[in-house]
Design a protein around this motif. Sequence first.
Motif, PDB file in Angstrom:
ATOM      1  N   GLY A  39       0.815  -1.216   0.000  1.00 40.64           N
ATOM      2  CA  GLY A  39       0.000   0.000   0.000  1.00 40.64           C
ATOM      3  C   GLY A  39       0.842   1.256   0.000  1.00 40.64           C
ATOM      4  O   GLY A  39       0.477   2.272  -0.609  1.00 40.64           O
ATOM      5  N   SER A  40       1.998   1.204   0.659  1.00 43.58           N
ATOM      6  CA  SER A  40       2.852   2.389   0.778  1.00 43.58           C
ATOM      7  C   SER A  40       3.605   2.689  -0.512  1.00 43.58           C
ATOM      8  O   SER A  40       3.729   3.852  -0.912  1.00 43.58           O
ATOM      9  CB  SER A  40       3.853   2.172   1.920  1.00 43.58           C
ATOM     10  N   THR A  41       4.110   1.649  -1.147  1.00 42.78           N
ATOM     11  CA  THR A  41       4.814   1.815  -2.421  1.00 42.78           C
ATOM     12  C   THR A  41       4.446   0.626  -3.297  1.00 42.78           C
ATOM     13  O   THR A  41       5.025  -0.464  -3.157  1.00 42.78           O
ATOM     14  CB  THR A  41       6.342   1.868  -2.219  1.00 42.78           C
ATOM     15  N   ARG A  62       3.533  10.561   5.961  1.00 42.95           N
ATOM     16  CA  ARG A  62       4.073  11.321   4.821  1.00 42.95           C
ATOM     17  C   ARG A  62       3.225  11.173   3.552  1.00 42.95           C
ATOM     18  O   ARG A  62       3.496  11.833   2.548  1.00 42.95           O
ATOM     19  CB  ARG A  62       5.501  10.840   4.511  1.00 42.95           C
ATOM     20  N   PHE A  63       2.240  10.282   3.565  1.00 44.34           N
ATOM     21  CA  PHE A  63       1.456  10.039   2.353  1.00 44.34           C
ATOM     22  C   PHE A  63       0.921  11.330   1.720  1.00 44.34           C
ATOM     23  O   PHE A  63       1.000  11.486   0.495  1.00 44.34           O
ATOM     24  CB  PHE A  63       0.270   9.100   2.652  1.00 44.34           C
ATOM     25  N   PRO A  64       0.356  12.272   2.514  1.00 43.85           N
ATOM     26  CA  PRO A  64      -0.241  13.453   1.862  1.00 43.85           C
ATOM     27  C   PRO A  64       0.761  14.285   1.068  1.00 43.85           C
ATOM     28  O   PRO A  64       0.366  15.026   0.160  1.00 43.85           O
ATOM     29  CB  PRO A  64      -0.794  14.261   3.057  1.00 43.85           C
ATOM     30  N   THR A  80       4.168  -2.098  -6.008  1.00 45.32           N
ATOM     31  CA  THR A  80       5.234  -2.695  -6.818  1.00 45.32           C
ATOM     32  C   THR A  80       4.959  -2.568  -8.304  1.00 45.32           C
ATOM     33  O   THR A  80       5.876  -2.695  -9.114  1.00 45.32           O
ATOM     34  CB  THR A  80       5.413  -4.183  -6.470  1.00 45.32           C
ATOM     35  N   SER A  81       3.705  -2.347  -8.671  1.00 43.04           N
ATOM     36  CA  SER A  81       3.380  -2.209 -10.092  1.00 43.04           C
ATOM     37  C   SER A  81       2.137  -1.347 -10.247  1.00 43.04           C
ATOM     38  O   SER A  81       1.501  -0.961  -9.262  1.00 43.04           O
ATOM     39  CB  SER A  81       3.144  -3.598 -10.712  1.00 43.04           C
ATOM     40  N   GLY A  82       1.812  -1.037 -11.510  1.00 39.64           N
ATOM     41  CA  GLY A  82       0.615  -0.255 -11.762  1.00 39.64           C
ATOM     42  C   GLY A  82       0.909   1.217 -11.916  1.00 39.64           C
ATOM     43  O   GLY A  82       2.058   1.656 -11.980  1.00 39.64           O
ATOM     44  N   ASP A  83      -0.164   2.032 -11.977  1.00 36.99           N
ATOM     45  CA  ASP A  83       0.004   3.462 -12.220  1.00 36.99           C
ATOM     46  C   ASP A  83      -0.267   4.313 -10.985  1.00 36.99           C
ATOM     47  O   ASP A  83      -0.450   5.523 -11.090  1.00 36.99           O
ATOM     48  CB  ASP A  83      -0.893   3.901 -13.379  1.00 36.99           C
ATOM     49  N   GLU A  84      -0.320   3.683  -9.813  1.00 37.27           N
ATOM     50  CA  GLU A  84      -0.445   4.422  -8.563  1.00 37.27           C
ATOM     51  C   GLU A  84       0.763   4.123  -7.687  1.00 37.27           C
ATOM     52  O   GLU A  84       1.183   2.971  -7.558  1.00 37.27           O
ATOM     53  CB  GLU A  84      -1.715   4.016  -7.807  1.00 37.27           C
TER      54      GLU A  84
END
Length: 409
Positions: free
Chosen positions: A195-197, A243-245, A199-203
């Motif tokens: 969820g934090s980073t 730090r997400f925001p 591993t794939s995709g566009d998010e």
Amino acid sequence: MSDATRAVEAIWRIESARIVGALARFTGDFALAEDAAQEALAEALVSWPEHGRPANPTGWLMTTAKRRAIDTIRRAGVQREKYAAIAHDQDEAYDDDVDVERIDDDILALMFVSCHPVLSKEARVALTLRVVGGLSSEEIARAFLVPVATIQARITRAKKTIAAAQVPFEAPPPDERRERLPGVLSVLYLIFTEGSTATSGDELIRTDLAREARRLTRVLIGVLPEEPEAYGLLALMELTASRFPARIDASGDPILLEDQDRTRWDRGAIKRGMAALEQATPRGLGPYGLQAAIAGTHAVAESVEQTDWERIIVLYEALGRIAPNPIVDLNRAVAVAMAHGPLPALELVDRLADDKRLDHTHLLPTVRGELLRRLGRSAEARKELERAAEMCTNDRERVVLRQKIAELT
């Protein structure tokens, strides 16, 4: 989606572990419990929008799930003792006078069974999110960008494996619990890191998955309040999530730590993380606690320049001693670069490159390319960053790498 459907899903997310856990205890059959609970959920999604939400939603789900389990046992025509037990306890699970300790034991058993070492890593993650987190196969598949059929197959295979291995539905005794707890924590950490980073995709960030990992860790702490490493993991999650925001811009592209607007960091998450970190310290910090201490050092710094990098180096050294890992060594090299410049850090990274353990990840060429860039060795930096971009499977991270390459003279 109707209000009734939303109500079903909200209640299910909170109560599913309790329902599956109680059913598994009654029947002694983990797979039967999970299937019966899913049938009850499906029935609620049809019934509640039509007839209204029942006065006792959890009791309704539990009773329906028990009936589905009894039907299955009747069809099987065997296991009369099991049938008698589940029928006798028909109303026990949602009486007002609930045995909290028994519910805690059920949830704890559910977590340890879902994270049992006989299962593959992918199966542990899928099963934990399904039976403890209450996520549907569709939600899990969406979170990990895999087909729904893949998740369904993993869950089915996991339940068959548990049955074949005759894994009992029970929390391990206290003397085994500490030995197996790291396995449970590692699954929760794996869910959070995805969820934090991503591993794939566009998010880059999948906040729902990270939030679910924190919720499950709090559930674990609720039933095991004396385990410091569980607090260490929660602290790490909260401080990282704070730090997400500021980690992505309006278009979803990553913002590097030195460029983040620290006023956007979630102060509530930092406060919760530091409080959990205090709970993790009675016998000295473990691997998750040390990582949380590193995240906490970042959290209290006014800027990258004012960060206590020497403390971070020491924490990484301690982490490397108790939990040796080349990623830890790579992160320590980054801290060395911030404290003492890129040249000594490059020497550390080159030693890591020589031992080949990080050949599978884009992280090593990313760090090496950045250090070479800071040393003015542009041609070598370009080669490393291009290699990193080719290996990177996350679209957003790849954009940042391409930008760095374009900025090289």
